[in-house]
Scaffold this active site. Structure first.
Site, PDB file in Angstrom:
ATOM      1  N   LYS A  22       0.942  -1.192  -0.010  1.00 20.42           N
ATOM      2  CA  LYS A  22       0.046  -0.097   0.000  1.00 20.42           C
ATOM      3  C   LYS A  22       0.780   1.074  -0.114  1.00 20.42           C
ATOM      4  CE  LYS A  22      -1.547   1.353   4.044  1.00 20.42           C
ATOM      5  NZ  LYS A  22      -1.323   2.852   4.609  1.00 20.42           N
ATOM      6  N   ASN A  23       2.140   1.241   0.733  1.00 24.84           N
ATOM      7  CA  ASN A  23       2.786   2.493   0.845  1.00 24.84           C
ATOM      8  C   ASN A  23       3.615   2.786  -0.100  1.00 24.84           C
ATOM      9  OD1 ASN A  23       1.283   2.800   3.193  1.00 24.84           O
ATOM     10  ND2 ASN A  23       2.749   2.215   4.817  1.00 24.84           N
ATOM     11  N   CYS A 116      -5.031  11.621  12.031  1.00 26.08           N
ATOM     12  CA  CYS A 116      -5.772  10.338  11.862  1.00 26.08           C
ATOM     13  C   CYS A 116      -5.840   9.767  13.309  1.00 26.08           C
ATOM     14  CB  CYS A 116      -4.985   9.472  10.699  1.00 26.08           C
ATOM     15  SG  CYS A 116      -3.597   8.988  11.609  1.00 26.08           S
ATOM     16  N   ARG A 121      -0.391  13.974  12.955  1.00 30.03           N
ATOM     17  CA  ARG A 121       0.449  13.900  11.695  1.00 30.03           C
ATOM     18  C   ARG A 121       0.352  15.186  11.089  1.00 30.03           C
ATOM     19  NH1 ARG A 121      -1.170   8.642   9.917  1.00 30.03           N
ATOM     20  NH2 ARG A 121       0.375   8.855   8.318  1.00 30.03           N
ATOM     21  N   LEU A 125       7.348  19.513   7.714  1.00 24.23           N
ATOM     22  CA  LEU A 125       8.443  19.090   6.660  1.00 24.23           C
ATOM     23  C   LEU A 125       8.237  19.509   5.295  1.00 24.23           C
ATOM     24  CD1 LEU A 125       9.997  16.079   8.925  1.00 24.23           C
ATOM     25  CD2 LEU A 125      10.365  18.479   9.198  1.00 24.23           C
ATOM     26  N   ASP A 306       4.694   0.268  11.960  1.00 21.93           N
ATOM     27  CA  ASP A 306       3.508  -0.352  11.384  1.00 21.93           C
ATOM     28  C   ASP A 306       3.331  -1.683  11.873  1.00 21.93           C
ATOM     29  OD1 ASP A 306       3.382   1.387   8.382  1.00 21.93           O
ATOM     30  OD2 ASP A 306       2.900   2.083  10.305  1.00 21.93           O
ATOM     31  N   ILE A 328       7.661   6.359  17.071  1.00 26.36           N
ATOM     32  CA  ILE A 328       7.278   7.212  16.042  1.00 26.36           C
ATOM     33  C   ILE A 328       5.887   8.000  15.970  1.00 26.36           C
ATOM     34  CG2 ILE A 328       6.774   6.913  13.396  1.00 26.36           C
ATOM     35  CD1 ILE A 328       9.653   6.261  14.279  1.00 26.36           C
ATOM     36  N   ARG A 398      -8.497  -0.778   4.771  1.00 24.63           N
ATOM     37  CA  ARG A 398      -7.535   0.308   4.056  1.00 24.63           C
ATOM     38  C   ARG A 398      -6.411  -0.293   3.939  1.00 24.63           C
ATOM     39  NH1 ARG A 398      -6.385   4.784   8.085  1.00 24.63           N
ATOM     40  NH2 ARG A 398      -5.032   4.973   6.468  1.00 24.63           N
TER      41      ARG A 398
END
Ligand code: EPZ
Length: 417
Positions: A22-23, A116, A121, A125, A306, A328, A398
């Protein structure tokens, strides 16, 4: 609202093909906006986050067609530079369209992607780097109004944090900038390399992707190409976690072992056996895992944030205590309360979660509130005694393509109701 019904304690066996990442798909789809001609994207998973990106591409004027895991994307007629709020809000990662639209049209108007489920988020940057490349960006009423009427110019960008999204956004924007852009402290995730591979096949000049310093020499145009998305390392880590809680052996086809080094070492520490061959990754778990010791989430090549939720779920039934440190994101332990409802013994304090392994979890009615948390509840339910009902699986969809089908083909007793 559909839910998953799981009867735990079924052993898994056999083999499964790990879906496309996905990423990796999301930034590559955004990058097609820079190209002329028809792009063919293979191994692109069918996910709601991907559908959201396709909706944005169509809105901007791209011709997008899908057949199975293959996408045809043509961006020749892109004129629109405004992405409406309703499309921006569907997925947080839509911020990666900013650099692409700005580089292609010289303008971009989009709403703040917003926080989210796992944290605020911020995009500071992204904005700082694009401003350093000459973009004029006005932030008002939750909207970003960006101009780069004389195009973007190459510059040196020093990221204060190796942000994945910011690195991708800048790489994409820099491809058509005048001059050379150097990104120091760039993110090194495999998805960054996949995006660079795609862009270089389109005629970009990107060097050093996957290392701390990425150099992009601006070119005048990019042509479309054909590209196969890499396997999803987080889905692979999640499938390993499912095998780990059911004492199973499975073969993960298509998974790239080098992308999973930090995860493999944690599972080997907890007495799982991992065999790497050209067929894929053969993962076999003991009847009961040993402790995972301490797992700290870090930018790549460290342990990926993740994968924290799925592996934390597996550690709940380990023989010993495991400690997780989430470095993170601020709010990435929301699955813990649901795991406790299933009998887990976990103490979470800020960034640290201490998991005391128990003999067994018990099926319960639980609710997912974010993507990887949803995956962790599936991992836990598969190993639990009895039946679990998991709601909020729109979060799972998702990032996991037909996950209940993948798992039932491996022998799990799981169905969507
Ligand atoms: C990407 O998100 C992934 N999403 C995330 O996966 C993943 O967890 C994350 O990278 C870290 O690996 C996609 O690729 C679509 P970041 P991204 O920018 O780009 C801070 C999943 O489950 N930050 O590397 O948003 C930020 O607050 C998702 O598939 C700033 O402060 O991650 C966070 O603490 C979740 N300012 C840290 O950096 C910025 O401008 C990492 O964020 C940008 C980020």
């Amino acid at each position: 609202m559909s839910r998953l019904l799981v009867t735990g304690r079924q052993k898994l066996s056999g083999e499964t093909y790990v879906q496309g990442a996905k990423n990796s798909a999301l930034p590559i789809l955004a990058a097609t906006i820079l190209t002329k001609g028809e792009n063919v994207i293979y191994n692109c998973p069918e996910l709601s986050d991907v559908e959201a990106s396709l909706g944005i591409l169509r809105y901007l004027g791209c011709d997008v067609r899908r057949s199975g895991q293959t996408l045809l994307v043509k961006a020749d007629d892109v004129k629109n530079y405004e992405i409406p709020d309703v499309l921006m809000r569907k997925t947080r990662s839509s911020i990666v369209f900013l650099g692409a639209v700005l580089a292609r049209t010289g303008r971009a108007k989009l709403s703040f992607p917003g926080g989210c489920e796992i944290g605020p988020r911020p995009i500071d940057l992204h904005l700082k780097a694009l401003r350093e490349m000459g973009a004029v960006i006005k932030e008002k009423h939750g909207y970003l109004d960006c101009y780069a009427s004389s195009g973007l110019k190459g510059t040196r960008v020093a990221l204060s944090f190796p942000s994945v999204g910011a690195t991708e956004d800048i790489m994409i924007a820099a491809c058509l900038a005048k001059g050379t852009t150097t990104i120091t402290n760039a993110a090194q995730e495999p998805e960054i390399c996949d995006l660079a591979d795609f862009l270089n096949k389109c005629g970009a000049k990107i060097y050093g992707a996957g290392e701390g310093v990425v150099v992009i020499d601006g070119v005048t145009a990019l042509n479309s190409t054909a590209h196969t998305i890499i396997a999803d390392r987080i889905v692979a880590a999640t499938l390993m976690s499912c095998a780990a809680t059911t004492g199973s052996e499975i073969l993960l086809k298509g998974a790239v072992a080098s992308h999973l080094a930090s995860i493999i070492t944690v599972f080997e520490d907890s007495d799982c056996k991992i065999k790497i061959s050209d067929k894929g990754i053969r993962f076999s778990a003991p009847e009961r895992l040993s402790t995972m010791h301490t797992v700290r989430t870090m930018p790549y090549p460290g342990f990926p944030t993740d994968a924290q939720a799925p592996l934390l779920a597996a550690s709940c039934v380990a023989n010993g205590t495991s400690v997780f440190v989430e470095n993170i994101f601020e709010n990435r332990y929301r699955h813990i309360s649901e795991l406790i409802r299933m009998g887990a013994s976990i103490k979470a304090e800020g960034r640290v979660a201490v998991v005391e392994g128990v003999e067994s979890l018990y099926g319960a009615s639980v609710e997912a509130v974010d993507l990887r948390g949803a995956a962790s509840l599936v991992v836990a339910a598969l190993g639990a005694e009895g039946e679990s009902e998991i709601s909020g699986i729109k979060y799972l969809e998702r990032g996991y393509e037909n996950f209940e089908v993948v798992l039932s083909e491996l022998g799990a007793d799981i169905k969507k109701i």
